[in-house]
Design a protein around this motif. Structure first.
Motif, PDB file in Angstrom:
ATOM      1  N   ARG A   1      -4.497  40.278  30.643  1.00 55.32           N
ATOM      2  CA  ARG A   1      -3.405  40.983  29.944  1.00 55.32           C
ATOM      3  C   ARG A   1      -3.860  41.453  28.560  1.00 55.32           C
ATOM      4  NH1 ARG A   1       1.128  40.843  32.822  1.00 55.32           N
ATOM      5  NH2 ARG A   1       1.433  39.090  34.234  1.00 55.32           N
ATOM      6  N   LEU A   2      -4.598  40.578  27.857  1.00 53.30           N
ATOM      7  CA  LEU A   2      -5.083  40.938  26.517  1.00 53.30           C
ATOM      8  C   LEU A   2      -6.049  42.123  26.607  1.00 53.30           C
ATOM      9  CD1 LEU A   2      -5.023  40.125  23.472  1.00 53.30           C
ATOM     10  CD2 LEU A   2      -7.073  38.781  23.915  1.00 53.30           C
ATOM     11  N   LEU A   3      -6.928  42.099  27.611  1.00 53.92           N
ATOM     12  CA  LEU A   3      -7.871  43.203  27.791  1.00 53.92           C
ATOM     13  C   LEU A   3      -7.119  44.519  28.036  1.00 53.92           C
ATOM     14  CD1 LEU A   3     -10.811  44.227  28.138  1.00 53.92           C
ATOM     15  CD2 LEU A   3     -10.599  43.691  30.573  1.00 53.92           C
ATOM     16  N   PHE A   4      -6.118  44.468  28.906  1.00 52.67           N
ATOM     17  CA  PHE A   4      -5.353  45.680  29.205  1.00 52.67           C
ATOM     18  C   PHE A   4      -4.562  46.150  27.981  1.00 52.67           C
ATOM     19  CE2 PHE A   4      -6.708  45.257  33.460  1.00 52.67           C
ATOM     20  CZ  PHE A   4      -6.354  46.400  34.162  1.00 52.67           C
ATOM     21  N   GLN A   5      -4.053  45.187  27.191  1.00 55.62           N
ATOM     22  CA  GLN A   5      -3.319  45.549  25.967  1.00 55.62           C
ATOM     23  C   GLN A   5      -4.249  46.269  24.988  1.00 55.62           C
ATOM     24  OE1 GLN A   5      -0.654  42.770  23.530  1.00 55.62           O
ATOM     25  NE2 GLN A   5      -2.491  42.773  22.276  1.00 55.62           N
ATOM     26  N   GLU A   6      -5.442  45.693  24.785  1.00 56.30           N
ATOM     27  CA  GLU A   6      -6.385  46.287  23.824  1.00 56.30           C
ATOM     28  C   GLU A   6      -6.887  47.642  24.320  1.00 56.30           C
ATOM     29  OE1 GLU A   6      -6.807  44.989  20.646  1.00 56.30           O
ATOM     30  OE2 GLU A   6      -5.162  43.772  21.416  1.00 56.30           O
ATOM     31  N   CYS A   7      -7.014  47.805  25.640  1.00 55.69           N
ATOM     32  CA  CYS A   7      -7.395  49.113  26.206  1.00 55.69           C
ATOM     33  C   CYS A   7      -6.283  50.121  25.931  1.00 55.69           C
ATOM     34  CB  CYS A   7      -7.622  49.004  27.713  1.00 55.69           C
ATOM     35  SG  CYS A   7      -9.166  48.183  28.126  1.00 55.69           S
ATOM     36  N   PHE A   8      -5.037  49.685  26.137  1.00 61.07           N
ATOM     37  CA  PHE A   8      -3.866  50.537  25.882  1.00 61.07           C
ATOM     38  C   PHE A   8      -3.894  51.021  24.436  1.00 61.07           C
ATOM     39  CE2 PHE A   8       0.433  50.967  24.189  1.00 61.07           C
ATOM     40  CZ  PHE A   8       1.037  51.819  25.103  1.00 61.07           C
ATOM     41  N   LYS A   9      -4.163  50.086  23.506  1.00 58.31           N
ATOM     42  CA  LYS A   9      -4.172  50.429  22.083  1.00 58.31           C
ATOM     43  C   LYS A   9      -5.333  51.370  21.746  1.00 58.31           C
ATOM     44  CE  LYS A   9      -3.308  46.918  19.274  1.00 58.31           C
ATOM     45  NZ  LYS A   9      -3.381  45.526  18.805  1.00 58.31           N
TER      46      LYS A   9
END
Length: 223
Positions: A24-32
């Motif tokens: 989830r953190l990886l996907f969040q940081e990719c989103f950002k």
């Protein structure tokens, strides 16, 4: 969870908690970072499925897709991703960008492996902890197909706080007059004390206090 060896599991819930959070953190940081067209292609993989995949290109026809019989997918600590349109499924530029983000988060990226490079693959140890300075900033929507985009749903608490701490300032003279008339009438009717009216007129009445007053007046009138 019993699935056929030919079925891919894309469910994040099938991973161990550390891997779920890391993903989830990886996907969040990719989103950002503006990378939103990525999705999960596989999470948990049974030993039977691993054996089946290993046989491909060896004892079964097809291209070789895995180098090992002992994958971290079966320990529920790994996930594979792919890239959605307009890029190609395993767009190297995008996967390299994601790999660089993963490194910062202490997530192992298959693109860093020597010999058997596996760019779509990410994994963590069961002891993985979120690195300092990072947090899940809201609900991270992790897609499991190319039709969906990564999303970060954040409840804006800042707005709430701003509203609570500000003085009532309607910006409209009519609204100010209406509020004053309403409070004046309530004071006359003996429902609330006159100090409230004084605070409203002198501009020290906060918005949440005014709302609270309004509710109190309504409740007392209806009794």
């Amino acid at each position: 969870m019993s699935t056929s060896v030919t079925t891919t599991c894309r469910d994040l819930a099938e991973l161990l908690p550390a891997a779920q959070t890391a993903c989830r953190l990886l996907f969040q940081e990719c989103f950002k970072a503006g990378i939103k067209n990525i999705f999960i292609t596989e999470t948990y993989r049974s030993q039977e499925r691993q054996n089946y995949l290993y046989a491909q290109g060896r004892t079964r026809p097809g291209q070789i897709v895995t180098w090992t019989l002992n994958s971290n997918h079966k320990s529920r600590l790994a996930w594979d991703i792919a890239v959605g349109p307009p890029q190609s499924l395993y767009d190297v530029t995008t996967l390299n960008r994601i790999g660089a983000i993963a490194r910062k988060l202490g997530i192992t990226w298959g693109g860093d492996w020597v010999g058997s490079i596996d760019r779509p693959h990410f994994e963590v140890k069961s002891s993985w902890k979120m690195p300092k300075g990072y947090k899940l900033e809201g609900q991270v929507i992790v897609p499991s197909n190319s039709k969906l985009q990564v999303q970060l749903v954040v409840e804006d608490k800042k707005e709430e706080i701003k509203l609570i701490n500000t003085n009532w300032n309607p910006g409209s003279p009519t609204m100010q007059t209406e509020a004053e008339n309403y409070i004046t009438q309530a004071v006359k009717d003996g429902i609330i004390q006159s100090s409230h009216l004084k605070d409203l007129k002198s501009g020290v009445m906060t918005t949440d206090r005014l709302v609270g007053l309004y509710i109190t007046i309504q409740q007392r009138r209806s009794k």
